[in-house]
Design an enzyme around this catalytic site. Structure first.
Site, PDB file in Angstrom:
ATOM      1  N   HIS A  67      98.775 127.965 -27.017  1.00 17.66           N
ATOM      2  CA  HIS A  67      98.455 126.544 -27.149  1.00 17.66           C
ATOM      3  C   HIS A  67      97.646 126.067 -25.933  1.00 17.66           C
ATOM      4  CE1 HIS A  67      99.973 122.167 -26.789  1.00 17.66           C
ATOM      5  NE2 HIS A  67      98.945 122.188 -27.607  1.00 17.66           N
ATOM      6  N   GLU A  70      94.094 127.184 -26.244  1.00 12.45           N
ATOM      7  CA  GLU A  70      93.367 126.293 -27.177  1.00 12.45           C
ATOM      8  C   GLU A  70      92.809 125.083 -26.413  1.00 12.45           C
ATOM      9  OE1 GLU A  70      94.485 122.465 -29.012  1.00 12.45           O
ATOM     10  OE2 GLU A  70      95.915 123.878 -29.882  1.00 12.45           O
ATOM     11  N   HIS A  71      93.632 124.480 -25.535  1.00  8.59           N
ATOM     12  CA  HIS A  71      93.172 123.348 -24.712  1.00  8.59           C
ATOM     13  C   HIS A  71      91.998 123.754 -23.823  1.00  8.59           C
ATOM     14  CE1 HIS A  71      96.422 120.053 -24.710  1.00  8.59           C
ATOM     15  NE2 HIS A  71      96.751 120.869 -25.702  1.00  8.59           N
ATOM     16  N   GLU A 141      94.782 121.043 -16.652  1.00 10.59           N
ATOM     17  CA  GLU A 141      95.111 121.002 -18.079  1.00 10.59           C
ATOM     18  C   GLU A 141      96.561 121.378 -18.357  1.00 10.59           C
ATOM     19  OE1 GLU A 141      94.074 119.700 -21.840  1.00 10.59           O
ATOM     20  OE2 GLU A 141      93.075 119.456 -19.914  1.00 10.59           O
ATOM     21  N   GLU A 148     101.723 116.364 -23.345  1.00 11.33           N
ATOM     22  CA  GLU A 148     101.854 116.468 -24.807  1.00 11.33           C
ATOM     23  C   GLU A 148     103.307 116.798 -25.163  1.00 11.33           C
ATOM     24  OE1 GLU A 148      99.909 118.989 -28.560  1.00 11.33           O
ATOM     25  OE2 GLU A 148      99.110 119.266 -26.533  1.00 11.33           O
TER      26      GLU A 148
END
Length: 970
Positions: A67, A70-71, A141, A148
């Site tokens: 995940h 992906e960012h 990030e 999130e």
């Protein structure tokens, strides 16, 4: 093994009869499989890359790495090294970007205005060729991933999903935590001496191989042109000939089956989730065993499990069907929302579920039911609405991983092989021997001994046996469970009416003292569907918090009463809803037009002679009390948006007051209220789609006859003084209003800010200046406040429209800074943006203007989308049906200096005419800042709001677009 080029291109792809788009499958020399879609009518182009790598591929001890990767791919690439330049290019050209990580795949996608698709695609391709994963961006990030995760920590959906994973084999990838957080991506790797950036690169290099990728390209050009574009842009992706991640075996062993798990949710309410491991439905997608069983177990008609539970007063909602899964394993889920009484009868509820499953075993698999479902699915596929290209490419790219090429567009949506044996196999798996029961209730607080590690969910586990469930079945009420009846709502007439007039915009077909009818025949979509909205403006429905909540309960009770009848229409893809509004309630019916009038007239009849049933009133009242009480568990940014609306919209009642009056309301109060509410009304009606003018008029005449004919009519027309208007508070120029408030959930660490700048009352020139400014500022705001400063995962700049009063708002949720500090960061951004705007070249300005023009000229995709646009104009009273064309004409006259002047006057920090409202919600981490922020000395141009309603009473209002009983601009 990849097919040869010729073989790949020869394969026919099944498409809908109404689908005019062209499709072509190709495989590049690097084994990248691609579906090309040519749609000459499209306004937007789109692409989606589906990579067959997901969170199941996270290395042990690095939860959330896939995940996180992906960012990271969004940041920069070797070819485009400027940070966030991909997102900047897409947004500046009218597009949007996104991605998501699933268990076994990661999907990246974007859409953009068609004239700059090639450049956008080149930037997108670099994700998979040579991304730059810089050390600096990596650290920043991780904070976004952690933010999130923070927003999900108090979400029951996320918590219960992870609890189900927790109670599975530790060695199975299903057991993992997939999102990632600060600990899993920063703290723990450092403790182990791991460099997280190197781990990202390793995951990328080992798994991001062309042979594990599926690409969908949706463009305006011919297939040949699209093909040469794809071959040029994507041929450099490395093919490392990797195998798809595979982990055979079930995630649940015997110790994870036959369990009853009691767990404490965040929100009020009781829920049962009954789960069985099953053979994955994807292996038998033509036979559709899960669709068949989900249809029956989830049915809501008379004789169904839900009908019985509802009649007993034990359940308010039930759904059934296949849930989480891959090609290796899957689960069948039944979810039941219980009432307080249902919670006390949990064993009876589970017993009734197993009795219904036993009924299915006894009845055998019914061919007529399968055939009826197959017919509905076939009609639905062949008459499917067009959806935005970005959604379409994601759906198809995900299908490419799972289905053979001919079924890429179809997926599992067309069951066609009747196979009783396969359905029976899955039915047999829904047994007491391998069930997992998850039972959620606040009543279990203090009764649980275990805690799930990632979300800290409290739970306890008890083993149950097949004989216990047999006993529950035995003692469950002896109700009349039976299979559904044949569905009378399935359309058989799908012919298209000949629209006599090719009208471009809605026309006012008729107007009386009781109603107005706007009519828009379908001239765009050539589909056998219609859209009907009847808006009941009832002054007595919104005169106090009591009447507002009674009107809400009334709308819910009517739907509750019609449910077992109308559910058949829903199965046949004919949908209806009754919802309360600020000024009454509205009825919406949408779907195939053939049987639509039957459903509409039944709904109207029910409204006109509704009788309150005290037992159902109690159930719905209990549900509304819980829903209102649960509003305090909304995300802080949602709370901030709610307060903003409450501050700005006159004559709206706070849910806190509604919650206060609820306990005292009884069935008799509603029975007295309904005739009063309906005694005076004006009906605003909109009918669109495959319906002739005479039929539209006849529908409304029938409704008028029902309500205001005869000696003692149910309903009288409104007096001129009673016509309701929607008014908005006019903020004072040059004043910064602040509304500080503590978050409603003391356990939520997130704080939030809505920084709203009110600009103008609907006007084409002002509208386009505001829209252009929002377009230009959107990406820089995201880049600065989210990517660079990492204030939080939710960081949005967007326009706001309250009944035609327009402005722009920043919405930010954060654990990093308190709302007062975030407000300062917004102002700092605006000062930075001011420089950017002043330095803008004419070429840049023109590029943004053209992007906005392209966005405005984008055609509606389907009837629902078109109807929503026109209904907004009718509902707000603006009636500017030609809005898009007029705004485009205005945009073409706009200059860069016009935009700068607009910014200087309305948006610039310190502008004398600027109207600002900051709603600050203080979360747990910043609650200590609340008293000091509230008592601090304010600058002369700032006003703190302490009481919403005193503030509203003291402020002037903008004029309403609905001027009295006429308000029709013809």
């Amino acid at each position: 093994m990849a097919l040869g080029k010729e073989e790949a291109e020869d394969m026919e792809i099944v498409k809908a009869r109404t689908d005019k788009r062209e499709y072509k499958r190709i495989v590049l020399p690097n084994a990248l499989q691609v579906l090309l879609i040519s749609d000459p009518d499209t306004d937007k182009c789109a692409a989606s890359m589906n990579v067959s790598v997901g969170s199941f591929s996270d290395p042990d001890g690095l939860e959330g790495l896939a995940h996180f990767l992906e960012h990271m791919l969004f940041y920069a690439s070797e070819k485009y090294p400027l940070e966030d330049s991909y997102s900047k290019y897409i947004i500046e050209h009218g597009g949007s970007t996104n991605a998501f990580t699933s268990s076994d795949h990661t999907n990246y996608h974007f859409d953009v205005n068609s004239d700059c698709f090639e450049d956008a695609l080149d930037r997108f391709a670099q994700f998979f060729i040579k991304p730059l994963i810089s050390a600096d961006a990596t650290i920043r990030e991780i904070k976004a991933v952690d933010s999130e995760n923070q927003k999900n920590l108090l979400s029951d959906g996320w918590r219960m999903r992870q609890l189900q994973k927790q109670l599975s084999e530790e060695g199975h990838p299903y057991h993992k935590f997939s999102t990632g957080n600060w600990d899993s991506l920063e703290v723990w790797p450092k403790e182990k001496g791991l460099d997280i950036r190197l781990e990202l690169l390793k995951l990328y290099e080992e798994n991001y191989s062309a042979n594990l990728m599926n690409l969908v390209i949706y463009a305006k050009e011919s297939l040949d042109k699209i093909q040469s574009l794809v071959e040029d842009k994507f041929q450099e992706i490395q093919n490392n000939d990797r195998s798809c991640f595979s982990f055979p075996g079930q995630p649940c062993s015997s110790e994870h089956l036959q369990i009853l798990v009691r767990t404490v949710p965040i929100k009020q309410g009781h829920k049962l989730r009954i789960v069985w491991p099953i053979t994955p439905g994807i292996l038998y997608y033509k036979e559709g065993p899960c669709g068949y069983l989900g249809h029956l177990i989830g049915h809501e008609g008379e004789g169904s499990l839900f009908y019985v539970l509802k009649t007993l007063g034990w359940a308010t909602e039930l759904s059934a069907g296949e849930g989480d899964g891959t090609t290796e394993f899957s689960f069948f889920n039944v979810e039941i929302d219980l009432t307080d009484a249902g919670h006390e009868h949990m064993q009876d509820v589970v017993g009734l579920l197993f009795k219904y499953i036993h009924l299915l075993q006894q009845s055998g698999v019914c061919k007529w039911i399968f055939d009826e479902l197959a017919a509905v699915c076939e009609t639905s596929f062949h008459y499917q609405d067009k959806i935005p290209p970005s959604s379409y490419v994601v759906r198809v790219a995900s299908n490419m991983q799972l289905y053979p090429p001919k079924d890429w567009l179809v997926g599992s949506s067309l069951p066609s092989n009747f196979s009783p044996g396969i359905i029976q196999t899955v039915l047999n798996q829904l047994s007491p021997d391998n069930v997992r029961i998850f039972w959620e209730s606040k009543k279990f607080e203090g009764q649980t001994a275990m805690t799930e590690p990632w979300y800290k969910t409290a739970y306890s586990v008890e083993k149950i046996t097949g004989s216990m469930i047999q006993e529950w079945m035995l003692f469950a009420p002896n109700e009349d469970l039976h299979l559904p009846a044949p569905n009378v709502f399935i359309p058989t007439d799908l012919s298209l009416k000949d629209a006599q007039e090719k009208v471009k915009f809605p026309v006012l077909l008729r107007k009386s003292s009781f109603s107005s009818l706007w009519y828009k025949p379908d001239t765009m979509f050539s589909t056998p569907k219609a859209y009907v909205k009847i808006d009941f403006n009832c002054p007595f429905a919104s005169s106090s918090p009591e009447t507002a909540i009674l009107a809400d309960i009334f709308a819910r009770l009517v739907m509750d009463d019609l449910n077992d009848y109308a559910y058949y229409a829903q199965v046949a893809r004919l949908y209806y809803g009754i919802s309360n509004t600020d000024s009454g309630f509205q009825v919406t019916v949408v779907g195939y037009n053939h049987k639509l009038r039957i459903l509409l007239e039944t709904v109207i009849e029910k409204i006109s002679n509704f009788k309150v049933k005290p037992d159902r009133f109690s159930v719905i009242k209990e549900m509304v009390v819980k829903e209102c009480g649960n509003l305090k568990f909304q995300q802080p940014y949602q709370q901030a948006m709610y307060y903003c609306s409450l501050l700005l919209r006159d004559q709206t009642w706070p849910w806190m007051e509604e919650l206060e009056v609820l306990p005292h309301l009884q069935a008799e109060d509603l029975a007295k209220f309904i005739p009063l509410m309906l005694s005076r009304a004006f009906l605003e009606c909109y009918i669109a789609g495959n319906i002739e003018r005479s039929e539209a008029e006849s529908m409304i005449l029938h409704i008028e006859d029902t309500f205001n004919k005869g000696q003692d009519p149910i309903c009288q027309p409104l007096f001129p003084s009673q016509h309701l208007t929607k008014r908005v508070i006019k903020l004072e120029r040059g004043i910064d209003y602040l509304y500080p408030i503590e978050g409603l959930n003391p356990n939520d660490e997130n704080s939030a800010l809505v920084h709203y700048i009110q600009v103008h009352r609907d006007d084409f020139t002002f509208n386009v200046k505001l829209q252009l400014l929002a377009l230009i500022a959107k990406q820089p705001a995201f880049h600065q406040l989210r990517s660079v400063e990492q204030l939080g995962y939710i960081t949005v700049l967007m326009q706001r429209n309250d009944y035609g009063i327009r402005g722009v708002q920043f919405i930010i949720q954060s654990t990093v800074k308190g709302p007062g500090q975030i407000d300062l960061r917004v102002e700092a951004f605006l000062k930075m943006f001011e420089t950017k705007l002043y330095e803008m070249t004419n070429d840049e300005f023109k590029r943004n203007v053209n992007a906005l023009i392209d966005m405005k000229l984008e055609k509606h995709k389907n009837l629902r989308e078109e109807s929503a646009f026109y209904w907004q104009e009718i509902s707000d009273g603006t009636l500017k049906f030609d809005r898009k064309e007029c705004e485009v004409a205005t945009l073409k006259q706009l200059t860069l200096q016009d935009l700068i002047n607009f910014f200087d006057e309305h948006v610039k920090v310190g502008a004398p005419r600027k109207r600002t409202l900051s709603v600050r919600v203080y979360g747990k981490l910043h609650s200590c800042e609340y008293p000091s922020d509230k008592s601090q000395q304010l600058p002369p141009n700032a006003v703190q709001i302490n009481d919403i309603f005193s503030f509203r009473r003291s402020q002037p209002l903008y004029g309403s677009f609905k001027g009295g009983s006429g308000h029709m601009k013809l």
